[in-house]
Enzyme design. Structure first.
Site, PDB file in Angstrom:
ATOM      1  N   ARG A 238       0.825  -1.205   0.000  1.00  0.00           N
ATOM      2  CA  ARG A 238       0.000   0.000   0.000  1.00  0.00           C
ATOM      3  C   ARG A 238       0.857   1.251   0.000  1.00  0.00           C
ATOM      4  O   ARG A 238       1.809   1.357   0.772  1.00  0.00           O
ATOM      5  CB  ARG A 238      -0.862   0.035   1.246  1.00  0.00           C
ATOM      6  CG  ARG A 238      -1.905  -1.041   1.258  1.00  0.00           C
ATOM      7  CD  ARG A 238      -2.465  -1.119   2.632  1.00  0.00           C
ATOM      8  NE  ARG A 238      -3.581  -2.025   2.659  1.00  0.00           N
ATOM      9  CZ  ARG A 238      -4.414  -2.095   3.673  1.00  0.00           C
ATOM     10  NH1 ARG A 238      -4.249  -1.332   4.726  1.00  0.00           N
ATOM     11  NH2 ARG A 238      -5.396  -2.946   3.651  1.00  0.00           N
ATOM     12  N   LEU A 239       0.477   2.198  -0.834  1.00  0.00           N
ATOM     13  CA  LEU A 239       1.273   3.423  -0.926  1.00  0.00           C
ATOM     14  C   LEU A 239       1.279   4.196   0.390  1.00  0.00           C
ATOM     15  O   LEU A 239       2.230   4.884   0.706  1.00  0.00           O
ATOM     16  CB  LEU A 239       0.740   4.329  -2.032  1.00  0.00           C
ATOM     17  CG  LEU A 239       0.754   3.751  -3.442  1.00  0.00           C
ATOM     18  CD1 LEU A 239       0.585   4.840  -4.471  1.00  0.00           C
ATOM     19  CD2 LEU A 239       2.038   2.990  -3.715  1.00  0.00           C
ATOM     20  N   ALA A 240       0.193   4.064   1.157  1.00  0.00           N
ATOM     21  CA  ALA A 240       0.109   4.808   2.420  1.00  0.00           C
ATOM     22  C   ALA A 240       1.233   4.381   3.366  1.00  0.00           C
ATOM     23  O   ALA A 240       1.682   5.155   4.195  1.00  0.00           O
ATOM     24  CB  ALA A 240      -1.240   4.580   3.081  1.00  0.00           C
ATOM     25  N   LYS A 241       1.651   3.152   3.260  1.00  0.00           N
ATOM     26  CA  LYS A 241       2.643   2.629   4.187  1.00  0.00           C
ATOM     27  C   LYS A 241       4.044   2.670   3.596  1.00  0.00           C
ATOM     28  O   LYS A 241       5.036   2.572   4.293  1.00  0.00           O
ATOM     29  CB  LYS A 241       2.316   1.151   4.519  1.00  0.00           C
ATOM     30  CG  LYS A 241       0.974   0.966   5.170  1.00  0.00           C
ATOM     31  CD  LYS A 241       1.136   0.765   6.651  1.00  0.00           C
ATOM     32  CE  LYS A 241      -0.027   1.299   7.414  1.00  0.00           C
ATOM     33  NZ  LYS A 241      -1.007   0.616   7.970  1.00  0.00           N
ATOM     34  N   ARG A 242       4.099   2.720   2.293  1.00  0.00           N
ATOM     35  CA  ARG A 242       5.379   2.537   1.634  1.00  0.00           C
ATOM     36  C   ARG A 242       6.101   3.848   1.450  1.00  0.00           C
ATOM     37  O   ARG A 242       5.482   4.859   1.134  1.00  0.00           O
ATOM     38  CB  ARG A 242       5.102   1.914   0.255  1.00  0.00           C
ATOM     39  CG  ARG A 242       6.286   1.223  -0.318  1.00  0.00           C
ATOM     40  CD  ARG A 242       6.007   0.881  -1.747  1.00  0.00           C
ATOM     41  NE  ARG A 242       6.830   1.734  -2.580  1.00  0.00           N
ATOM     42  CZ  ARG A 242       6.815   1.674  -3.890  1.00  0.00           C
ATOM     43  NH1 ARG A 242       6.018   0.853  -4.511  1.00  0.00           N
ATOM     44  NH2 ARG A 242       7.620   2.453  -4.579  1.00  0.00           N
TER      45      ARG A 242
END
Ligand code: GLU
Length: 279
Positions: A238-242
């Protein structure tokens, strides 16, 4: 009633595609209903918020063609309002000062993990000897608060969700180094701005339980919630975490056509290599 939505980024980095998707959904939700779309900069973390990122957010939103209504709201200019809300909770003894460091909490063998890291073991709850001259945070006494409010519910799309704010333990409402936490500021502001519909990523789904509790304690209205799927890259991360996901600025520099990008996402087609993560 006029529909009001908002996009509320924290200026702690450049916006990436996941932010653009979230902003687009909040924007379109309001526009389709003839409502208002607000931009709120969540810049209350003095250690991480930077003006250059605020400038970047504004430039990216304009490049994407997502225009907001009214003046941009800066949380850093609203600290007194959050302090007043905290004061009301202090008067009712629903918050208590906490002198623990992160290391104290991490070292506590009893600390189980909640959705947001270790659950605070309650060391400072009920402390008799308080020296408020020492650096301290303020934590919500969640069990006491829930006993006052009784069961609480909120709507995620058409589904009624029972709030379980206790799974986070006694959350911090004001930090040692920041006068308000995300939870307090977001709850106070969504009410103050008349937000009727909160459109945001599923990563914030569980936080809504805390926001619902704060709304009940502060006698604020409860908006409707729409938590959308997060964008993931080809590896499913997920982009939110990456970290290091391509930013909107990277796409612009690479010659991407913003209208095509936005139209594609509107039609559910994410740029090559990206897809919506399964819930
Ligand atoms: N500022 C938060 C973030 O960037 C979002 C707040 C919200 O939408 O409730 O993750």
């Amino acid at each position: 009633m006029q529909i009001v939505t908002r996009f509320a980024p924290s200026p702690t980095g450049r916006l990436h595609l996941g932010h653009a998707y979230s902003a687009l959904l909040a924007h379109d939700f309001a526009r389709e209903a003839g409502g208002a779309f607000l931009l709120r900069i969540e810049d209350i973390d003095p250690g991480r918020a930077r003006t250059e990122y605020v400038d970047g957010i504004i430039a990216d939103m304009l490049w994407l063609g997502l225009e907001w209504d009214d003046e941009i709201v800066y949380q850093s200019e609203r600290l007194e309002t959050y302090a007043e809300a905290l004061e009301r909770l202090k008067e009712r003894r629903l918050v208590y000062p906490c002198f623990c460091t992160r290391a104290d909490i991490a070292a506590s063998v009893a600390a189980p993990h909640g959705p947001d890291g270790p659950i605070y073991p309650g060391t400072c709850r009920g402390l008799a000897d308080l020296d408020l001259a020492q650096p301290h945070a303020w934590r919500l006494d969640v069990a006491k608060a829930m006993a006052e409010t009784g069961p609480l519910y909120w709507m995620d799309e058409q589904t009624e969700v029972q709030a379980e704010p206790d799974r986070f333990g006694d959350v911090v409402l004001a930090r040692k180094d920041a006068p308000a936490s995300y939870h307090l500021a977001v709850t106070v502001d969504d009410a103050a701005l008349g937000v009727t519909d909160v459109v945001r990523g599923r990563d914030l789904y569980t936080c809504t339980d805390i926001h619902r509790l704060l709304q009940a304690l502060l006698e604020l209205p409860t908006p409707l919630y729409h938590h959308h799927a997060l964008l993931a890259d080809a590896n499913g991360d997920r982009l939110a975490k990456r970290h290091g996901a391509p930013t909107i600025a990277d796409l612009r520099d690479a010659g991407t056509d913003p209208a095509q990008l936005v139209e594609g996402m509107r039609a559910g087609q994410m740029p090559a290599g990206y897809s919506l993560a399964k819930a």
